[in-house]
Each structure stands twice: as C-alpha cells, then as structure tokens.
Design a protein around this motif. Sequence first.
Motif, PDB file in Angstrom:
ATOM      1  N   ARG A 144      38.247  31.972  49.985  1.00 28.82           N
ATOM      2  CA  ARG A 144      37.222  31.822  48.962  1.00 28.82           C
ATOM      3  C   ARG A 144      35.858  32.315  49.419  1.00 28.82           C
ATOM      4  O   ARG A 144      35.486  32.178  50.574  1.00 28.82           O
ATOM      5  CB  ARG A 144      37.082  30.354  48.568  1.00 28.82           C
ATOM      6  CG  ARG A 144      38.278  29.818  47.851  1.00 28.82           C
ATOM      7  CD  ARG A 144      38.068  28.391  47.454  1.00 28.82           C
ATOM      8  NE  ARG A 144      39.329  27.864  46.940  1.00 28.82           N
ATOM      9  CZ  ARG A 144      39.438  26.738  46.284  1.00 28.82           C
ATOM     10  NH1 ARG A 144      38.376  25.985  46.091  1.00 28.82           N
ATOM     11  NH2 ARG A 144      40.608  26.335  45.846  1.00 28.82           N
TER      12      ARG A 144
ATOM     13  N   GLU B 246      32.075  31.627  49.402  1.00 27.81           N
ATOM     14  CA  GLU B 246      31.212  30.449  49.279  1.00 27.81           C
ATOM     15  C   GLU B 246      30.025  30.766  48.359  1.00 27.81           C
ATOM     16  O   GLU B 246      29.615  31.925  48.247  1.00 27.81           O
ATOM     17  CB  GLU B 246      30.700  30.024  50.657  1.00 27.81           C
ATOM     18  CG  GLU B 246      31.792  29.642  51.641  1.00 27.81           C
ATOM     19  CD  GLU B 246      32.557  28.396  51.231  1.00 27.81           C
ATOM     20  OE1 GLU B 246      32.001  27.558  50.503  1.00 27.81           O
ATOM     21  OE2 GLU B 246      33.725  28.259  51.646  1.00 27.81           O
TER      22      GLU B 246
ATOM     23  N   GLU C  89      27.265  33.593  48.892  1.00 25.55           N
ATOM     24  CA  GLU C  89      27.791  34.503  49.897  1.00 25.55           C
ATOM     25  C   GLU C  89      28.225  35.817  49.234  1.00 25.55           C
ATOM     26  O   GLU C  89      28.779  35.808  48.143  1.00 25.55           O
ATOM     27  CB  GLU C  89      28.997  33.832  50.570  1.00 25.55           C
ATOM     28  CG  GLU C  89      29.514  34.484  51.809  1.00 25.55           C
ATOM     29  CD  GLU C  89      30.624  33.659  52.462  1.00 25.55           C
ATOM     30  OE1 GLU C  89      30.646  33.606  53.695  1.00 25.55           O
ATOM     31  OE2 GLU C  89      31.483  33.087  51.737  1.00 25.55           O
TER      32      GLU C  89
ATOM     33  N   ALA D 110      31.849  37.117  53.222  1.00 21.70           N
ATOM     34  CA  ALA D 110      33.016  36.236  53.125  1.00 21.70           C
ATOM     35  C   ALA D 110      34.215  36.819  53.865  1.00 21.70           C
ATOM     36  O   ALA D 110      34.937  36.095  54.554  1.00 21.70           O
ATOM     37  CB  ALA D 110      33.368  35.972  51.661  1.00 21.70           C
TER      38      ALA D 110
ATOM     39  N   GLU E  21      35.956  34.854  56.858  1.00 19.38           N
ATOM     40  CA  GLU E  21      37.353  34.432  56.695  1.00 19.38           C
ATOM     41  C   GLU E  21      38.256  35.044  57.768  1.00 19.38           C
ATOM     42  O   GLU E  21      39.124  34.365  58.306  1.00 19.38           O
ATOM     43  CB  GLU E  21      37.869  34.792  55.299  1.00 19.38           C
ATOM     44  CG  GLU E  21      37.362  33.889  54.199  1.00 19.38           C
ATOM     45  CD  GLU E  21      37.967  32.491  54.230  1.00 19.38           C
ATOM     46  OE1 GLU E  21      39.007  32.284  54.891  1.00 19.38           O
ATOM     47  OE2 GLU E  21      37.391  31.598  53.582  1.00 19.38           O
TER      48      GLU E  21
END
Length: 134
Positions: A38, A40, A43, A48, A52
Amino acid sequence: MDHIRCVGGIVHDAAGRLLLIRRVNDPGRDRWSLPGGRVEPGETDHAAVVRELAEETGLTVEAGALVGSITREPYLINDYRCGVRSGRLTPGDDASDARWVDHTEITRMDVHGELTDTLMDTLREWGVLPHDSP
C-alpha cells in the motif's frame, strides 16, 4: 468506490531473472508475487515502491517507469520497473520468502498454482517475464 492505492516492483537481475516474494497475508497468502504494498497517505508511488521493496526484500531499489496497472478489488496496483542499488536479498515484513526466478522456474510455479492469480498472464502481457539463466 475508492480504490486502495498500491504499488509493486518489477526487478530483474543481471541474468534477467525476476524478483518474487511469497506472500504472508491475503490476498494471495502463501503464493508468489511481485514485492509491493500500500501507498501511505502523502507518499508518492516511487517512495512507496522503494519503501515496500526494502521492507519485503532487504534491497534498496531505484524506482523507474510505470510498466502497468491492474485492479484487484479493492486495490489499484501500479507496477514500476526498478533497479537494485544495494542490499542483500532477505525476506521480511509481508514476505515469508524472496528469490530470483528464471523463465523455467516461473513457468513451473505457474503450472503448480504457486503464483498469485493472473500474475503470469500480466507479466507476459507487459513483456517483463524473466529470461532463462545462461
């Protein structure tokens, strides 16, 4: 309905193998997929993807061009081509395993139902399937 924005990373090594993770959580628990998650609030997609992939693989990547997008209700997933900058491949966070796979291996995984739904077809459609190792 508003979608939950997610990102994924398409990462190939120098041999043309593709980076996959085995998912710990649904959707796709215990199946292999692209690393990601996901976005954020506040972001960017690129930030991201970098976050991640670091959390799930231990690798620091540089996010590049958008390769494609898919919708898996309620998620809208934007997948970006990424290059490894540093780190050591180590599964973490939402990944129980992480590995580089060549074309032969991903084909075997697909035949045995080990990949998340539509992953193989999507990678083929986008022209980003891994190569066989020399």
